[in-house]
Design a protein around this motif. Structure first.
Motif, PDB file in Angstrom:
ATOM      1  N   PRO A  40      14.502 -12.095  10.502  1.00 20.54           N
ATOM      2  CA  PRO A  40      13.556 -12.976  11.175  1.00 20.54           C
ATOM      3  C   PRO A  40      12.260 -13.031  10.375  1.00 20.54           C
ATOM      4  O   PRO A  40      11.800 -12.002   9.866  1.00 20.54           O
ATOM      5  CB  PRO A  40      13.328 -12.281  12.522  1.00 20.54           C
ATOM      6  N   GLU A  44       6.020 -14.937   6.023  1.00 29.05           N
ATOM      7  CA  GLU A  44       6.424 -13.885   5.081  1.00 29.05           C
ATOM      8  C   GLU A  44       6.617 -14.463   3.682  1.00 29.05           C
ATOM      9  O   GLU A  44       7.445 -13.982   2.904  1.00 29.05           O
ATOM     10  CB  GLU A  44       7.712 -13.198   5.549  1.00 29.05           C
ATOM     11  N   ASP A  74      10.367 -19.306  11.905  1.00 27.30           N
ATOM     12  CA  ASP A  74       9.812 -20.153  12.968  1.00 27.30           C
ATOM     13  C   ASP A  74       8.802 -21.147  12.399  1.00 27.30           C
ATOM     14  O   ASP A  74       7.651 -21.200  12.837  1.00 27.30           O
ATOM     15  CB  ASP A  74       9.185 -19.290  14.071  1.00 27.30           C
ATOM     16  N   ALA A 126      11.590  -8.611   7.411  1.00 29.05           N
ATOM     17  CA  ALA A 126      11.451  -9.214   6.084  1.00 29.05           C
ATOM     18  C   ALA A 126      10.362  -8.546   5.265  1.00 29.05           C
ATOM     19  O   ALA A 126      10.238  -8.795   4.069  1.00 29.05           O
ATOM     20  CB  ALA A 126      11.121 -10.696   6.238  1.00 29.05           C
ATOM     21  N   ASP A 127       9.557  -7.689   5.895  1.00 30.78           N
ATOM     22  CA  ASP A 127       8.342  -7.221   5.231  1.00 30.78           C
ATOM     23  C   ASP A 127       8.526  -5.934   4.434  1.00 30.78           C
ATOM     24  O   ASP A 127       7.549  -5.296   4.048  1.00 30.78           O
ATOM     25  CB  ASP A 127       7.229  -7.053   6.259  1.00 30.78           C
ATOM     26  N   ARG A 239       3.330  -1.812   5.314  1.00 32.66           N
ATOM     27  CA  ARG A 239       3.438  -3.188   4.850  1.00 32.66           C
ATOM     28  C   ARG A 239       2.543  -3.360   3.629  1.00 32.66           C
ATOM     29  O   ARG A 239       1.392  -2.931   3.636  1.00 32.66           O
ATOM     30  CB  ARG A 239       2.922  -4.083   5.978  1.00 32.66           C
ATOM     31  N   SER A 244       1.134  -7.849  10.067  1.00 31.71           N
ATOM     32  CA  SER A 244       1.935  -7.669  11.275  1.00 31.71           C
ATOM     33  C   SER A 244       1.544  -8.719  12.311  1.00 31.71           C
ATOM     34  O   SER A 244       0.394  -9.127  12.387  1.00 31.71           O
ATOM     35  CB  SER A 244       1.685  -6.282  11.845  1.00 31.71           C
ATOM     36  N   LYS A 245       2.545  -9.184  13.090  1.00 31.99           N
ATOM     37  CA  LYS A 245       2.254 -10.165  14.131  1.00 31.99           C
ATOM     38  C   LYS A 245       2.115  -9.500  15.495  1.00 31.99           C
ATOM     39  O   LYS A 245       2.053 -10.165  16.514  1.00 31.99           O
ATOM     40  CB  LYS A 245       3.351 -11.219  14.187  1.00 31.99           C
TER      41      LYS A 245
END
Ligand SMILES: Nc1nc2c(ncn2[C@@H]2O[C@H](COP(=O)(O)OP(=O)(O)O)[C@@H](O)[C@H]2O)c(=O)[nH]1
Ligand SMILES: [Mg+2]
Length: 416
Positions: A40, A44, A74, A126-127, A239, A244-245
């Motif tokens: 997801p 990124e 998204d 993905a990070d 990271r 970060s979200k």
């Protein structure tokens, strides 16, 4: 078979979040991959090429041709999906989905799994915070008979690289809360917050999933038919690119998710089954009722502040109109964010919100008229006690408000 153009995006599945069975034709056919790994992504761009290349090299070495990577993006403003799409030529095992009408980590993972063709479904960030080589151990655990294999920060070999004490505390606090609310699920894994795992497709085929927020693992264990679970230790790295979200909203979502899972899978399940059978969503109604109570409180406090002789001393009617309207706004916001969060998260444009709000407002005003009518009818013809009559009137108006808003403002229609 449909003809797919080279490098075309995967179509986004719609409808219920339910994983289909593998089409019969593909079972044991040569084209069926063993592992479908969803990545997801949201913003990124700085990581996507690296993660795809690392995963590709790793899996090509150990299960060549027997896997697919599915990036579900998204519609990131930094064009992550586009970069991913441009990598497809170099990496034939890569598929890319660009979602424009839905958002959120958990649903992204499920949409990816819905499009997957593998017998084993997995997810990895993905990070690069999830060390890729752990995939091999997870896969091995599945091959040795586990239904689900999760990478855990809290078993031998696991850890979090440099989290502050406060962050560790928060994470453990959330886990403890989860153990209290949903022990049947949380006690099964040492790291229920992990977003790095894989499972046999069979365990969740046909189950309608309804995840809120970030914790897709909880959803899978809670609603799936998961027997043996294996854990593999890993160190959650820092990271390096992107950010970060995670925000405070994820904590609220997490609690909401725990309660939802509790209601629909625990002892309270019978309650929600009854509500489904009679076609009346009792749990939603309870939330709506709680929001209504908060509105009464807002109304009372405002009425006091505006009209009380010791405060502003405005005329009663004017004060009541303002107080009532603010209470309606209060109720709308809570209902939109909580009671009907599943619906409103699909329709996030402000114009759609405004439309819902106007409808809600009209329906509540009509509810008020109904309230007065019923009060008079009951008081004059049935029970000559104004408080009991008022309680009945409030109950009738609440059911009206709920039902009509359900059907019109948030339009939750029964889909069989
Ligand atoms: N498709 C999609 N991916 C998301 C969303 N939010 C986060 N992600 C991805 O999920 C993974 C984990 O997110 P991250 O913000 O790093 O969470 P953290 O590692 O817990 O801080 C990353 O690959 C993100 O790009 C989202 O709303 N939609
Ligand atoms: Mg991360």
């Amino acid at each position: 078979m449909s003809i797919i153009e080279p490098n075309s995006l995967l179509p986004v599945p719609t409808g219920a979040l339910r994983i289909p069975e593998l089409p019969r034709a593909t079972i044991n056919a040569d084209g069926e991959p063993l592992l479908s790994l969803v990545i997801p992504t949201y913003k990124e761009a700085a990581n996507i090429q690296k993660i795809v290349s690392i995963l590709n090299n790793l899996l090509d070495e150990f299960i060549p041709g027997n896997y697919e990577l599915i990036v579900v993006d998204d519609d990131s403003p930094d064009g992550t999906w586009k970069i991913a799409q441009s990598l497809m030529e170099e990496y034939p095992q890569l598929r890319v989905m660009r979602r424009q009408h839905e958002r959120g980590l958990s649903s992204a993972v499920i949409r990816g799994w819905q499009a997957a063709t593998g017998r084993v479904l997995g997810v990895i960030d993905a990070d690069l915070q999830h060390p890729p080589h752990v995939l091999l151990q997870l896969l091995q655990a599945i091959e040795q008979g586990a239904d689900l294999a999760v990478a855990s920060r809290h078993v031998e070999g696991g850890g979090v690289s440099s989290w502050s004490f406060a962050r560790r505390l928060l994470s453990r606090g959330a886990q403890l809360l989860g153990l209290i609310i949903l022990p049947g699920v949380l006690s099964r894994v040492s790291d229920p917050m992990s977003g790095y795992f894989m499972l046999r497709r069979d365990c969740i085929v046909g189950q309608t999933l309804n995840p809120v927020g970030y914790k897709i693992l909880l959803e899978t264990i809670g609603r799936g038919n998961v027997g043996k679970i294996a854990e593999v230790g890993y160190v959650f790295s820092e990271r390096k690119e992107g950010e970060s979200k995670v925000t405070w909203k994820q904590y609220v979502d997490y609690i909401h998710h725990l309660i939802l899972l509790r209601v629909s899978t625990g002892r309270l399940r019978r309650f929600s089954q009854v509500s489904e059978r009679v076609g009346f969503p009792i749990d939603r109604f309870l939330r709506f009722g709680l929001v209504g109570l908060s509105g009464v409180f807002v109304d009372m406090v405002l009425l006091y502040l505006l009209s009380d002789p010791t405060t502003l001393g405005l005329p009663l009617t004017r004060s009541k109109i303002i107080a009532g309207e603010v209470a309606i706004v209060n109720n709308f916001l809570w209902n939109d964010m909580w009671t009907f969060a599943d619906v409103s998260s699909q329709q996030r444009e402000w114009r759609q919100r405004l439309k819902r709000f106007l409808k809600f407002n009209m329906i509540c005003l009509a509810g008020l008229v109904l309230n007065v009518l019923v009060l008079n009818l009951v008081f004059n013809f049935v029970i000559p006690n104004r408080y009991i009559a008022n309680l009945i009137a409030i109950a009738v108006a609440t059911v009206w408000n709920f039902w009509v808003n359900l059907k019109l403002s948030w339009r939750v229609t029964q889909v069989k």
